[in-house]
Design a protein around this motif. Structure first.
Motif, PDB file in Angstrom:
ATOM      1  N   GLY A 119     -34.040  26.443 -20.507  1.00  0.00           N
ATOM      2  CA  GLY A 119     -33.648  27.531 -19.612  1.00  0.00           C
ATOM      3  C   GLY A 119     -32.219  27.973 -19.846  1.00  0.00           C
ATOM      4  N   VAL A 120     -31.331  27.010 -20.046  1.00  0.00           N
ATOM      5  CA  VAL A 120     -29.930  27.335 -20.346  1.00  0.00           C
ATOM      6  C   VAL A 120     -29.836  28.105 -21.667  1.00  0.00           C
ATOM      7  N   PHE A 121     -30.602  27.673 -22.652  1.00  0.00           N
ATOM      8  CA  PHE A 121     -30.626  28.367 -23.938  1.00  0.00           C
ATOM      9  C   PHE A 121     -31.120  29.801 -23.781  1.00  0.00           C
ATOM     10  N   HIS A 122     -32.241  29.986 -23.081  1.00  0.00           N
ATOM     11  CA  HIS A 122     -32.820  31.329 -22.939  1.00  0.00           C
ATOM     12  C   HIS A 122     -31.836  32.300 -22.291  1.00  0.00           C
ATOM     13  N   ILE A 139     -19.008  32.082 -19.678  1.00  0.00           N
ATOM     14  CA  ILE A 139     -20.260  31.383 -19.402  1.00  0.00           C
ATOM     15  C   ILE A 139     -19.933  29.967 -18.940  1.00  0.00           C
ATOM     16  N   VAL A 140     -20.556  29.543 -17.861  1.00  0.00           N
ATOM     17  CA  VAL A 140     -20.408  28.168 -17.382  1.00  0.00           C
ATOM     18  C   VAL A 140     -21.793  27.572 -17.164  1.00  0.00           C
ATOM     19  N   THR A 141     -22.003  26.383 -17.676  1.00  0.00           N
ATOM     20  CA  THR A 141     -23.235  25.640 -17.424  1.00  0.00           C
ATOM     21  C   THR A 141     -22.945  24.480 -16.489  1.00  0.00           C
ATOM     22  N   VAL A 142     -23.735  24.382 -15.426  1.00  0.00           N
ATOM     23  CA  VAL A 142     -23.614  23.258 -14.511  1.00  0.00           C
ATOM     24  C   VAL A 142     -24.484  22.122 -15.050  1.00  0.00           C
ATOM     25  N   HIS A 166     -23.814  19.985 -24.338  1.00  0.00           N
ATOM     26  CA  HIS A 166     -23.363  20.081 -25.727  1.00  0.00           C
ATOM     27  C   HIS A 166     -23.742  21.425 -26.337  1.00  0.00           C
ATOM     28  N   PHE A 167     -24.894  21.944 -25.934  1.00  0.00           N
ATOM     29  CA  PHE A 167     -25.265  23.295 -26.365  1.00  0.00           C
ATOM     30  C   PHE A 167     -24.191  24.298 -25.947  1.00  0.00           C
ATOM     31  N   THR A 168     -23.722  24.197 -24.713  1.00  0.00           N
ATOM     32  CA  THR A 168     -22.741  25.150 -24.202  1.00  0.00           C
ATOM     33  C   THR A 168     -21.423  25.055 -24.962  1.00  0.00           C
ATOM     34  N   ALA A 176     -16.165  32.071 -29.739  1.00  0.00           N
ATOM     35  CA  ALA A 176     -14.708  32.145 -29.571  1.00  0.00           C
ATOM     36  C   ALA A 176     -14.110  33.349 -30.287  1.00  0.00           C
ATOM     37  N   ASP A 177     -14.637  33.700 -31.450  1.00  0.00           N
ATOM     38  CA  ASP A 177     -14.126  34.853 -32.200  1.00  0.00           C
ATOM     39  C   ASP A 177     -14.261  36.160 -31.427  1.00  0.00           C
ATOM     40  N   TYR A 178     -15.165  36.175 -30.454  1.00  0.00           N
ATOM     41  CA  TYR A 178     -15.400  37.394 -29.677  1.00  0.00           C
ATOM     42  C   TYR A 178     -14.674  37.365 -28.322  1.00  0.00           C
ATOM     43  N   GLY A 179     -13.857  36.354 -28.112  1.00  0.00           N
ATOM     44  CA  GLY A 179     -13.121  36.250 -26.863  1.00  0.00           C
ATOM     45  C   GLY A 179     -13.957  35.790 -25.684  1.00  0.00           C
ATOM     46  N   ILE A 180     -15.128  35.228 -25.961  1.00  0.00           N
ATOM     47  CA  ILE A 180     -16.034  34.763 -24.905  1.00  0.00           C
ATOM     48  C   ILE A 180     -15.838  33.259 -24.717  1.00  0.00           C
ATOM     49  N   ARG A 181     -15.594  32.854 -23.497  1.00  0.00           N
ATOM     50  CA  ARG A 181     -15.336  31.442 -23.198  1.00  0.00           C
ATOM     51  C   ARG A 181     -16.580  30.786 -22.618  1.00  0.00           C
ATOM     52  N   CYS A 182     -16.872  29.563 -23.057  1.00  0.00           N
ATOM     53  CA  CYS A 182     -18.032  28.816 -22.583  1.00  0.00           C
ATOM     54  C   CYS A 182     -17.597  27.420 -22.161  1.00  0.00           C
ATOM     55  N   ASN A 183     -17.827  27.081 -20.910  1.00  0.00           N
ATOM     56  CA  ASN A 183     -17.398  25.805 -20.365  1.00  0.00           C
ATOM     57  C   ASN A 183     -18.518  25.130 -19.580  1.00  0.00           C
TER      58      ASN A 183
END
Length: 261
Positions: A119-122, A139-142, A166-168, A176-183
């Motif tokens: 679901g997180v992947f989709h 993007i943040v994954t709980v 780990h996927f996140t 990162a190259d697009y300025g999008i942060r994922c935590n």
């Protein structure tokens, strides 16, 4: 500290029908976001959205099962058509099946991974594809502190949360190259319907706080359960401008229970 960068942003929150997801939807809406609240439980979702609207917040409900890849793609397109470009994604949908591995069914294992990992992947993939062209987004994954600490009778949940965490982080490296942060935010025991169901009827939360030496589980050093809002506030920080140089980070919100390094 006043958080900026959330106001007037479209925030898609999965698992918004209850617990941590509902708290995230509330905190982000309170900060001025236009919340697309997503859940597969239509009744619970309607309750949350109605409450936010009654408080003067901007929220709209979308009933979707995140396990359905095609439905997720349609959802994201619909949200952007109706509300505008998604600038914040919070993956908070999750399920929990407990039990010993030797007694676990294939269905329990696959159902857990279908929501918590697939679901997180989709949802992340569908949103990230659109964020890339705009060169911005958060993007943040709980996940869970169980993703980093072995837990007896929680193998499927812990493994699925480790996968999503780990996927996140990997996604964060790619974007990162697009300025999008994922935590990632990794809660410990939080006072939610999921925890209450795990404790069972008459279960005492104090047993979680005290820990269980027989299960090799330490208690919570801060001597209290987290409240859903504690986790939601951590999420809000990570999607805000104040965390503008933070990516691929895993923030534990567990009162010290994981003794995390």
């Amino acid at each position: 500290m006043e958080l900026t960068g959330i106001e007037s942003t479209v925030a898609l929150v999965t698992g918004a029908g209850q617990g941590i997801g509902a708290a995230v939807a509330g905190v982000l809406a309170g900060a001025g976001a236009h919340v697309a609240a997503v859940d597969r439980n239509a009744e619970a979702l309607a309750t949350v959205v109605t409450k936010l609207e009654a408080e003067g917040q901007s929220a709209r409900g979308y009933r979707v099962d995140v396990c359905d890849s095609e439905a997720v793609d349609v959802l994201v397109r619909r949200v952007e058509d109706e509300l505008g470009p998604v600038g914040i994604l919070v993956n908070a949908a999750g399920v929990l099946h407990t039990g010993r591995v030797v007694e676990m069914s294939d269905r329990q294992w696959s159902d857990t991974f279908s929501v918590n990992a697939a679901g997180v992947f989709h949802v992340s993939r569908a949103v990230a594809r659109r964020m890339v062209g705009r060169r911005r987004g958060a993007i943040v994954t709980v996940a869970s502190n169980a993703a980093g600490v072995p837990r007896a009778e929680m193998a499927a949940y812990a493994a699925s949360k480790a996968a999503s965490a780990h996927f996140t982080r990997c996604l964060g490296l790619e974007l990162a190259d697009y300025g999008i942060r994922c935590n990632v935010v990794s809660p410990g025991s939080t006072d939610t319907p999921m925890l209450r169901a795990m404790l069972g009827e008459g279960g005492d939360p104090r047993q979680v706080i005290e820990g269980s030496p027989a299960a090799y589980k330490v208690g919570i050093p801060l001597r209290k359960l987290a409240q859903p809002r504690d986790v939601a506030e951590a999420v809000a920080y990570l999607v805000s401008d104040q965390a503008g140089h933070v990516t691929m980070h895993d923030l534990y919100v567990d009162g010290g229970a994981a003794l995390h390094v």
